[in-house]
Write a protein that holds these residues in place. Structure first.
Motif, PDB file in Angstrom:
ATOM      1  N   ARG A   4      11.638   8.511  -8.859  1.00 12.68           N
ATOM      2  CA  ARG A   4      11.066   9.392  -9.860  1.00 12.68           C
ATOM      3  C   ARG A   4       9.744   9.286 -10.076  1.00 12.68           C
ATOM      4  N   PRO A   5       8.818  10.199 -10.068  1.00 10.57           N
ATOM      5  CA  PRO A   5       7.280  10.196 -10.074  1.00 10.57           C
ATOM      6  C   PRO A   5       6.910   9.334 -11.386  1.00 10.57           C
ATOM      7  N   GLU A   6       5.931   8.643 -11.346  1.00 10.53           N
ATOM      8  CA  GLU A   6       4.960   8.133 -12.496  1.00 10.53           C
ATOM      9  C   GLU A   6       4.640   9.318 -13.284  1.00 10.53           C
ATOM     10  N   PRO A   7       4.954   9.120 -14.536  1.00 10.85           N
ATOM     11  CA  PRO A   7       4.271  10.028 -15.585  1.00 10.85           C
ATOM     12  C   PRO A   7       2.796   9.975 -15.452  1.00 10.85           C
ATOM     13  N   LEU A   8       2.135  11.402 -15.477  1.00 10.29           N
ATOM     14  CA  LEU A   8       0.657  11.234 -15.487  1.00 10.29           C
ATOM     15  C   LEU A   8       0.055  10.756 -17.058  1.00 10.29           C
ATOM     16  N   PRO A   9      -0.932   9.918 -16.990  1.00 11.29           N
ATOM     17  CA  PRO A   9      -1.549   9.546 -18.042  1.00 11.29           C
ATOM     18  C   PRO A   9      -2.258  10.674 -19.003  1.00 11.29           C
ATOM     19  N   GLU A  10      -2.111  10.424 -20.335  1.00 14.52           N
ATOM     20  CA  GLU A  10      -2.717  11.365 -21.192  1.00 14.52           C
ATOM     21  C   GLU A  10      -3.982  11.477 -21.156  1.00 14.52           C
ATOM     22  N   THR A  11      -4.622  12.550 -21.199  1.00 13.01           N
ATOM     23  CA  THR A  11      -6.165  12.783 -20.969  1.00 13.01           C
ATOM     24  C   THR A  11      -6.504  13.421 -22.576  1.00 13.01           C
ATOM     25  N   ALA A  12      -7.542  13.012 -23.146  1.00 14.22           N
ATOM     26  CA  ALA A  12      -8.219  13.774 -24.415  1.00 14.22           C
ATOM     27  C   ALA A  12      -9.765  13.714 -24.323  1.00 14.22           C
ATOM     28  N   GLU A  13     -10.231  14.886 -24.795  1.00 13.60           N
ATOM     29  CA  GLU A  13     -11.483  15.064 -24.622  1.00 13.60           C
ATOM     30  C   GLU A  13     -12.383  15.586 -26.297  1.00 13.60           C
ATOM     31  N   ARG A  14     -13.291  15.204 -26.490  1.00 13.52           N
ATOM     32  CA  ARG A  14     -13.914  15.213 -27.662  1.00 13.52           C
ATOM     33  C   ARG A  14     -15.420  15.544 -27.590  1.00 13.52           C
ATOM     34  N   SER A  15     -16.063  16.477 -28.297  1.00 12.80           N
ATOM     35  CA  SER A  15     -17.381  16.611 -28.112  1.00 12.80           C
ATOM     36  C   SER A  15     -17.946  16.217 -29.780  1.00 12.80           C
ATOM     37  N   ILE A  16     -19.188  15.631 -29.445  1.00 11.69           N
ATOM     38  CA  ILE A  16     -19.719  15.046 -30.775  1.00 11.69           C
ATOM     39  C   ILE A  16     -21.034  15.328 -30.662  1.00 11.69           C
ATOM     40  N   ALA A  34     -13.984   0.188 -27.951  1.00  8.64           N
ATOM     41  CA  ALA A  34     -13.280   0.810 -26.804  1.00  8.64           C
ATOM     42  C   ALA A  34     -12.239  -0.363 -26.156  1.00  8.64           C
ATOM     43  N   ALA A  35     -12.650  -1.589 -26.236  1.00  4.76           N
ATOM     44  CA  ALA A  35     -11.877  -2.857 -25.777  1.00  4.76           C
ATOM     45  C   ALA A  35     -10.764  -3.125 -26.499  1.00  4.76           C
ATOM     46  N   ALA A  36     -10.511  -2.455 -27.499  1.00  8.41           N
ATOM     47  CA  ALA A  36      -9.252  -2.542 -28.405  1.00  8.41           C
ATOM     48  C   ALA A  36      -8.059  -1.599 -27.871  1.00  8.41           C
ATOM     49  N   PHE A  37      -8.437  -0.649 -26.972  1.00  7.11           N
ATOM     50  CA  PHE A  37      -7.551   0.202 -26.507  1.00  7.11           C
ATOM     51  C   PHE A  37      -7.426  -0.020 -24.959  1.00  7.11           C
ATOM     52  N   ALA A  38      -6.020   0.592 -24.479  1.00  5.18           N
ATOM     53  CA  ALA A  38      -5.710   0.550 -23.154  1.00  5.18           C
ATOM     54  C   ALA A  38      -6.384   1.653 -22.283  1.00  5.18           C
ATOM     55  N   SER A  39      -6.857   2.692 -22.947  1.00  2.37           N
ATOM     56  CA  SER A  39      -7.423   3.928 -22.235  1.00  2.37           C
ATOM     57  C   SER A  39      -8.691   3.680 -21.629  1.00  2.37           C
ATOM     58  N   SER A  40      -9.028   4.115 -20.648  1.00  2.79           N
ATOM     59  CA  SER A  40     -10.321   4.156 -19.950  1.00  2.79           C
ATOM     60  C   SER A  40     -11.111   5.455 -20.635  1.00  2.79           C
ATOM     61  N   VAL A  41     -12.040   4.993 -21.001  1.00  2.00           N
ATOM     62  CA  VAL A  41     -12.929   6.174 -21.951  1.00  2.00           C
ATOM     63  C   VAL A  41     -14.379   6.195 -21.314  1.00  2.00           C
ATOM     64  N   LEU A  71     -16.880  12.621 -25.283  1.00  6.21           N
ATOM     65  CA  LEU A  71     -15.887  11.225 -24.775  1.00  6.21           C
ATOM     66  C   LEU A  71     -14.837  11.862 -24.258  1.00  6.21           C
ATOM     67  N   ARG A  72     -14.268  11.112 -22.920  1.00  5.15           N
ATOM     68  CA  ARG A  72     -12.974  11.615 -22.438  1.00  5.15           C
ATOM     69  C   ARG A  72     -12.262  10.247 -22.406  1.00  5.15           C
ATOM     70  N   ALA A  73     -10.829  10.345 -22.764  1.00  2.74           N
ATOM     71  CA  ALA A  73     -10.123   8.892 -22.560  1.00  2.74           C
ATOM     72  C   ALA A  73      -8.948   9.594 -21.524  1.00  2.74           C
ATOM     73  N   THR A  74      -8.687   8.651 -20.849  1.00  3.62           N
ATOM     74  CA  THR A  74      -7.333   8.684 -20.059  1.00  3.62           C
ATOM     75  C   THR A  74      -6.433   7.236 -20.380  1.00  3.62           C
ATOM     76  N   GLY A  75      -5.175   7.373 -20.767  1.00  3.14           N
ATOM     77  CA  GLY A  75      -4.395   6.614 -20.966  1.00  3.14           C
ATOM     78  C   GLY A  75      -3.166   6.955 -22.000  1.00  3.14           C
ATOM     79  N   SER A  76      -2.504   6.120 -22.247  1.00  3.93           N
ATOM     80  CA  SER A  76      -1.333   5.808 -23.168  1.00  3.93           C
ATOM     81  C   SER A  76      -1.864   6.370 -24.749  1.00  3.93           C
ATOM     82  N   ASP A  77      -3.038   5.690 -25.034  1.00  6.91           N
ATOM     83  CA  ASP A  77      -3.559   5.681 -26.399  1.00  6.91           C
ATOM     84  C   ASP A  77      -4.794   6.540 -26.432  1.00  6.91           C
ATOM     85  N   ALA A  78      -4.917   7.546 -25.426  1.00  8.92           N
ATOM     86  CA  ALA A  78      -6.100   8.253 -25.292  1.00  8.92           C
ATOM     87  C   ALA A  78      -6.409   9.001 -26.726  1.00  8.92           C
TER      88      ALA A  78
END
Length: 91
Positions: A4-16, A34-41, A71-78
């Motif tokens: 089975r293919p790996e699921p793609l990580p969730e990506t979210a974006e926000r302008s501030i 940011a260090a408290a989250f698994a996502s790359s930001v 801000l752009r986050a990629t990962g399970s907790d984006a």
């Protein structure tokens, strides 16, 4: 049996729109949050981007109050990471 293919990580974006310059104190706070989250930001200002976990990289963007950052986050907790970082930036 096919793998089975790996699921793609969730990506979210926000302008501030910044309420203050991204100097040492807010950059440090962003990195700590940011260090408290698994996502790359990443944070972008103009044509430059930086890893939010790097205080010096964030400061080197030269982002000033009244300017817009993305801000752009990629990962399970984006979405959660963006919400927390947005709160630090006053949005």
């Amino acid at each position: 049996m096919s793998a089975r293919p790996e699921p793609l990580p969730e990506t979210a974006e926000r302008s501030i729109v910044l309420t203050e310059d991204l100097h040492a104190r807010p950059a440090s706070t962003l990195a700590q949050v940011a260090a408290a989250f698994a996502s790359s930001v990443t944070i972008s200002y103009g044509s430059r981007a930086a890893d939010v976990r790097s205080v010096l990289s964030v400061m080197s963007l030269g982002a000033t109050g009244g300017g817009s950052v993305t801000l752009r986050a990629t990962g399970s907790d984006a979405p959660e990471a963006l919400a927390a970082l947005g709160a630090v930036l006053g949005a």
